[in-house]
Design a protein around this motif. Structure first.
Motif, PDB file in Angstrom:
ATOM      1  N   ASP A  11      -6.523   0.010  -9.689  1.00  0.00           N
ATOM      2  CA  ASP A  11      -6.442   1.398  -9.230  1.00  0.00           C
ATOM      3  C   ASP A  11      -5.913   1.473  -7.796  1.00  0.00           C
ATOM      4  N   LEU A  12      -6.231   0.468  -6.972  1.00  0.00           N
ATOM      5  CA  LEU A  12      -5.742   0.458  -5.592  1.00  0.00           C
ATOM      6  C   LEU A  12      -4.218   0.370  -5.558  1.00  0.00           C
ATOM      7  N   VAL A  13      -3.653  -0.473  -6.415  1.00  0.00           N
ATOM      8  CA  VAL A  13      -2.197  -0.604  -6.483  1.00  0.00           C
ATOM      9  C   VAL A  13      -1.565   0.696  -6.982  1.00  0.00           C
ATOM     10  N   ASP A  14      -2.170   1.302  -8.008  1.00  0.00           N
ATOM     11  CA  ASP A  14      -1.667   2.588  -8.512  1.00  0.00           C
ATOM     12  C   ASP A  14      -1.693   3.652  -7.422  1.00  0.00           C
ATOM     13  N   ARG A  15      -2.805   3.707  -6.691  1.00  0.00           N
ATOM     14  CA  ARG A  15      -2.950   4.700  -5.627  1.00  0.00           C
ATOM     15  C   ARG A  15      -1.890   4.499  -4.545  1.00  0.00           C
ATOM     16  N   ALA A  16      -1.650   3.240  -4.165  1.00  0.00           N
ATOM     17  CA  ALA A  16      -0.667   2.956  -3.135  1.00  0.00           C
ATOM     18  C   ALA A  16       0.732   3.370  -3.571  1.00  0.00           C
ATOM     19  N   ALA A  17       1.071   3.083  -4.840  1.00  0.00           N
ATOM     20  CA  ALA A  17       2.389   3.467  -5.349  1.00  0.00           C
ATOM     21  C   ALA A  17       2.558   4.979  -5.345  1.00  0.00           C
ATOM     22  N   GLU A  18       1.464   5.698  -5.648  1.00  0.00           N
ATOM     23  CA  GLU A  18       1.525   7.165  -5.699  1.00  0.00           C
ATOM     24  C   GLU A  18       1.590   7.775  -4.303  1.00  0.00           C
ATOM     25  N   LEU A  19       0.760   7.270  -3.382  1.00  0.00           N
ATOM     26  CA  LEU A  19       0.676   7.877  -2.061  1.00  0.00           C
ATOM     27  C   LEU A  19       1.786   7.423  -1.119  1.00  0.00           C
ATOM     28  N   LYS A  39       3.868  -2.331  -7.405  1.00  0.00           N
ATOM     29  CA  LYS A  39       3.333  -1.998  -8.719  1.00  0.00           C
ATOM     30  C   LYS A  39       4.259  -2.501  -9.819  1.00  0.00           C
ATOM     31  N   ARG A  40       5.549  -2.269  -9.673  1.00  0.00           N
ATOM     32  CA  ARG A  40       6.498  -2.667 -10.722  1.00  0.00           C
ATOM     33  C   ARG A  40       6.495  -4.178 -10.927  1.00  0.00           C
ATOM     34  N   LEU A  41       6.590  -4.932  -9.837  1.00  0.00           N
ATOM     35  CA  LEU A  41       6.671  -6.385  -9.957  1.00  0.00           C
ATOM     36  C   LEU A  41       5.345  -7.010 -10.370  1.00  0.00           C
ATOM     37  N   SER A  42       4.236  -6.444  -9.892  1.00  0.00           N
ATOM     38  CA  SER A  42       2.944  -6.991 -10.306  1.00  0.00           C
ATOM     39  C   SER A  42       2.673  -6.685 -11.774  1.00  0.00           C
ATOM     40  N   ASP A  43       3.174  -5.549 -12.266  1.00  0.00           N
ATOM     41  CA  ASP A  43       3.047  -5.249 -13.697  1.00  0.00           C
ATOM     42  C   ASP A  43       3.885  -6.211 -14.531  1.00  0.00           C
ATOM     43  N   GLU A  44       5.067  -6.571 -14.018  1.00  0.00           N
ATOM     44  CA  GLU A  44       5.902  -7.549 -14.715  1.00  0.00           C
ATOM     45  C   GLU A  44       5.189  -8.898 -14.773  1.00  0.00           C
TER      46      GLU A  44
END
Length: 535
Positions: A11-19, A39-44
């Motif tokens: 959730d912290l990574v999602d929040r950072a990508a959004e904010l 977020k993109r690269l860590s999801d990959e």
């Protein structure tokens, strides 16, 4: 509220990508990554881990220096539901193999070389010597050529599939602050490393307060010299930067001129680290040739710090805020911290006071509370105390009593305001250049040398590093070891910061009636030897 700090890393990574979106998240040489990139690269990376068979709760190791790939592989592991196991970059193969085997590592991210180390070769040699890692399925090389039996990161990332990506999304949605996030290895007086179970919510809560006291904000630039494998690097570096929208500037090896150059060129605003780093910067003859005016905030700790150093950090380096703190891996990295408006004398002579939601006690050897100003062992209780050591209920019960108090083994004095001053260590551990050093680990390895019959190691003061090791050696019948040869042998067997500075041959070690070595007597002997100029 949308900007609230979550209690888990996905959730912290999602929040950072959004904010923070396209704001710079990492600057590593020519590589610049935004928070959306993270977020993109860590999801990959996470999808590749899932496609490789990683199940939630399984462990992934990272044995690599500070670099942008470390950030991606760590967040990728956590977004895949895995548990991260950081490995000390100074470890030799047998030391790393123990940690990897103990934690049942399934995937290891590493590099082909660092400071002359060849990690892959070291692991192969350790396996040949009987120190294998049976659980290890994949060795992924983040940088450099991938040797036989390993896979490059590019090849590894190509394993990601749409189905695996969907599974990553499901695991991220199910993430909780109660999830185990890391197993960080520390050690005790037994000499065997213990894996501390580090859960996600306590780390994020700890370092949200840390970031607030440092005054961190979006657009800050933190130079992270502290190694990512250590709580001072991961928890106090990567974590608050992602929280606050600050840029992580990984720095693999401390060097005075390279650090000053980066501070000047990259306009670094935040620089945490142990006192030795700042003392080296302050004492550098060419300091005035560099512009350090961008520096604003720092937290130092992990060793004693003179008042003069705190003052010089402000006057010579330009810091507006200098803090000290106290913690250990067993407290998720932090238990006490100074406030941003504390005066230099208080910062330099204490390690702060308890974090919000944390209790501290000072007790004597019988477990009785001591009055203000009296030295005793410090105990910690609260949300930040670990749940235990990996597969070691005996050591867990020894560390945490039935009332939930963690017995730290550190000797402290507390003042009327609740600020603590760490005066000594009840255990034998000493700190050299910011690294925890456990004599029993050194003694265990040195005992394998054919010319060593017995050995005991103690910490002795050192002007630059705080403390260094001194080894008292009882020679074996095979002969008397020569100091330089023994030093070279130790350097081949263990991390450099563990190698003793001094080697002294003695006829016998002082023992108590229980045949335990009297380390206090050895410390006195060491002080006398050094005072007499014996090196």
């Amino acid at each position: 509220m949308p900007g609230a700090i979550p209690d888990n890393y996905p959730d912290l990574v999602d929040r950072a990508a959004e904010l923070f979106g396209e704001s710079e998240a990492v600057r590593d040489g020519d590589m610049s990554l935004s928070f959306a990139d993270i977020k993109r690269l860590s999801d990959e990376c996470a999808a590749a881990l899932v496609a490789s068979g990683l199940e939630p709760g399984e462990t992934v190791g990272i044995w690599a220096p500070n670099a942008w790939e470390w950030v991606i592989s760590s967040m990728g592991t956590l977004r895949a539901g895995g548990v991260l196991v950081p490995v000390n970059t100074r470890f030799k193969g047998r030391e790393a193999a123990f940690v990897l085997s103990k934690s049942k590592i399934k995937v290891l991210f590493t590099v082909a070389g660092f400071l002359g180390y060849d990690y892959v070769k070291d692991l192969h040699e350790a396996a040949d010597g009987g120190h294998s890692v049976p659980s290890l399925a994949d060795v992924v090389v983040l940088r450099g050529d991938a040797p036989t039996g390993t896979i490059s990161y590019t090849e590894f990332a190509a394993r990601a599939t749409p189905k695996a990506a969907d599974e990553v999304a499901c695991r991220c949605a199910a993430a909780s602050g109660e999830d185990l996030g890391l197993v960080m290895f520390t050690s005790g007086t037994t000499g065997l490393p213990k894996g501390v179970l580090v859960h996600q919510a306590p780390v994020l809560r700890n370092f949200a307060q840390y970031a607030a006291e440092l005054g961190m904000r979006q657009g800050d630039r933190m130079l992270v010299v502290n190694p990512f494998f250590h709580a001072f690097g991961f928890s106090a570096g990567i974590t608050p930067c992602i929280m606050q929208g600050a840029t992580i500037h990984p720095h693999p090896v401390f060097d005075v001129q390279s650090v000053l150059q980066r501070v000047q060129d990259e306009k670094i605003t935040i620089l945490p680290g142990p006192p030795a780093i700042f003392q080296s910067l302050i004492n550098f003859a060419g300091l005035d040739d560099y512009d350090t005016s961008s520096l604003r905030s720092s937290l130092t700790g992990a060793a004693a710090i003179p008042v003069e150093t705190v003052v010089a950090m402000r006057e010579r380096l330009g810091f507006k805020t200098v803090l000290t703190g106290y913690g250990m891996t067993e407290t998720h990295g932090l238990a006490a911290i100074c406030a941003s408006d504390d005066p230099p004398e208080l910062v330099a002579t204490t390690s702060g006071r308890a974090l919000d939601g944390v209790e501290l006690r000072i007790i004597d050897d019988e477990g009785r509370d001591l009055p203000i100003g009296q030295p005793g062992e410090i105990l910690v209780r609260g949300y930040n105390v670990m749940q235990g050591y990996l597969d070691d209920p005996v050591a867990t019960a020894e560390a945490i009593d039935e009332d939930g108090w963690l017995h730290t083994g550190d000797i402290c004095v507390m003042n009327e305001q609740g600020y603590i001053d760490v005066t000594d260590r009840k255990k034998d551990m000493f700190i050299s250049g910011g690294f925890n050093v456990y004599p029993a680990e050194i003694e265990k390895v040195m005992a394998e040398h054919p010319q060593i019959g017995q050995v005991a190691v103690v910490g002795v003061p050192d002007e630059r590093l705080g403390e260094v090791g001194a080894a008292f050696v009882v020679p074996s019948p095979a002969g008397v070891p020569e100091a330089d040869a023994l030093r070279a042998w130790c350097r081949a067997q263990m991390a450099n910061y563990r190698v003793p500075r001094y080697f002294w041959n003695v006829e016998a070690l002082p023992l108590n009636p229980s045949n335990k070595v009297l380390k206090n007597e050895l410390r006195e002997q060491a002080a006398n030897r050094l005072g007499a100029g014996l090196r």
